[in-house]
Write an enzyme that holds these catalytic residues in place. Structure first.
Site, PDB file in Angstrom:
ATOM      1  N   CYS A  39      50.811  81.127  81.312  1.00  0.00           N
ATOM      2  CA  CYS A  39      50.376  80.783  79.957  1.00  0.00           C
ATOM      3  C   CYS A  39      49.084  81.536  79.633  1.00  0.00           C
ATOM      4  O   CYS A  39      48.346  81.950  80.523  1.00  0.00           O
ATOM      5  CB  CYS A  39      50.140  79.275  79.901  1.00  0.00           C
ATOM      6  SG  CYS A  39      49.784  78.635  78.259  1.00  0.00           S
ATOM      7  N   ASP A  41      46.541  80.217  78.490  1.00  0.00           N
ATOM      8  CA  ASP A  41      45.450  79.238  78.595  1.00  0.00           C
ATOM      9  C   ASP A  41      44.234  79.817  79.318  1.00  0.00           C
ATOM     10  O   ASP A  41      44.351  80.377  80.408  1.00  0.00           O
ATOM     11  CB  ASP A  41      45.977  77.995  79.339  1.00  0.00           C
ATOM     12  CG  ASP A  41      45.039  76.814  79.213  1.00  0.00           C
ATOM     13  OD1 ASP A  41      43.884  76.934  79.678  1.00  0.00           O
ATOM     14  OD2 ASP A  41      45.447  75.781  78.661  1.00  0.00           O
ATOM     15  N   ARG A  43      41.989  78.566  80.964  1.00  0.00           N
ATOM     16  CA  ARG A  43      41.569  77.944  82.235  1.00  0.00           C
ATOM     17  C   ARG A  43      42.305  78.513  83.450  1.00  0.00           C
ATOM     18  O   ARG A  43      42.014  78.142  84.577  1.00  0.00           O
ATOM     19  CB  ARG A  43      41.784  76.427  82.148  1.00  0.00           C
ATOM     20  CG  ARG A  43      40.919  75.768  81.080  1.00  0.00           C
ATOM     21  CD  ARG A  43      41.392  74.366  80.773  1.00  0.00           C
ATOM     22  NE  ARG A  43      42.699  74.371  80.109  1.00  0.00           N
ATOM     23  CZ  ARG A  43      43.340  73.279  79.713  1.00  0.00           C
ATOM     24  NH1 ARG A  43      42.798  72.092  79.911  1.00  0.00           N
ATOM     25  NH2 ARG A  43      44.519  73.358  79.123  1.00  0.00           N
ATOM     26  N   CYS A 102      48.987  71.632  79.411  1.00  0.00           N
ATOM     27  CA  CYS A 102      49.354  72.820  78.627  1.00  0.00           C
ATOM     28  C   CYS A 102      49.533  72.445  77.156  1.00  0.00           C
ATOM     29  O   CYS A 102      50.320  71.560  76.823  1.00  0.00           O
ATOM     30  CB  CYS A 102      50.641  73.426  79.185  1.00  0.00           C
ATOM     31  SG  CYS A 102      51.193  74.893  78.288  1.00  0.00           S
TER      32      CYS A 102
HETATM   33 ZN   LIG Z   1      49.577  76.455  78.572  1.00  0.00          ZN
END
Ligand SMILES: [Zn+2]
Length: 208
Positions: A39, A41, A43, A102
């Site tokens: 992803c 994302d 993080r 997520c």
């Molecule tokens: Zn995600």
């Protein structure tokens, strides 16, 4: 941009000189041994998580770590990354890595939030089979449990979609490519890998 500017300054003056030989060896070529699909994302830090250095993993990132069903007429960057990594660079393994908390998975559980982001809603259609599977086993579970289950099911769905890509199918037929499904839990640093024998996600490596 202040932090980013200082980061680039530090890279040029401290980080790069320490690894100059490595970077110079990568000037004209790359030989990554894995394609890492995860992803977008902020993080998730794939190289930090896997202890890899520049040149070792080819990374493809998108909301929800999606692998679209193959369609050579569609303009889908993920498909191009898969072709390049699998057929041209010849990676040994493909890892599909979902993660905890997520936003894409949460949006699938609350589709009303997708009304404001139609491009995302369209993109996440590739994760809908995972949502349908989750709903088939609907039980009274709290949101965090459902979110984790959906992330697991989504990783399995995207692993399955990988098989629709001709370059992947070809390498699988020759027995020269491994496909792995991971779930990364951000707040504990834990990696779970799908075990095809138990059909469960289990902490990986096992001897931790
Ligand atoms: Zn995600």
């Amino acid at each position: 941009m202040d932090q980013i500017r200082e980061g680039v300054r530090r890279f040029r003056t401290v980080v790069f000189p320490e690894k100059r030989e490595l970077y110079e060896s990568l000037a004209e070529k790359q030989h990554p041994f894995a394609l890492f699909i995860t992803c977008g994302d902020s993080r998730i830090e794939p190289s930090l998580l896997t202890g890899t250095t520049p040149g070792q993993i080819f990374v493809e990132r998108n909301p929800g770590n999606i692998v679209p069903i193959y369609d050579e007429t569609a303009s889908v960057g993920v498909s191009s990354s898969i072709e390049y990594a699998v057929a041209v660079l010849g990676v040994d393994d493909v890892i599909v890595c979902g993660h905890s908390a997520c936003g894409a998975m949460r949006a699938l559980l609350h589709p009303e939030v997708l009304e404001k982001v139609p491009a995302t809603a369209h993109w996440l259609k590739y994760a809908q089979p995972a949502v349908q599977q989750l709903e088939r086993h609907r039980q009274r579970e709290d949101e965090s449990v459902r979110l984790k289950k959906l992330a697991h099911l989504n990783v399995l769905e995207q692993m399955s979609n990988l098989h629709t890509h001709p370059t992947v199918a070809e390498r699988l037929k020759r027995g020269t490519l491994g496909i792995h499904g991971w779930f990364y839990e951000i707040h504990t640093g834990t990696v779970e890998a799908f075990n095809p024998e138990t059909k469960k996600f289990e902490q990986w490596p096992h001897d931790l």
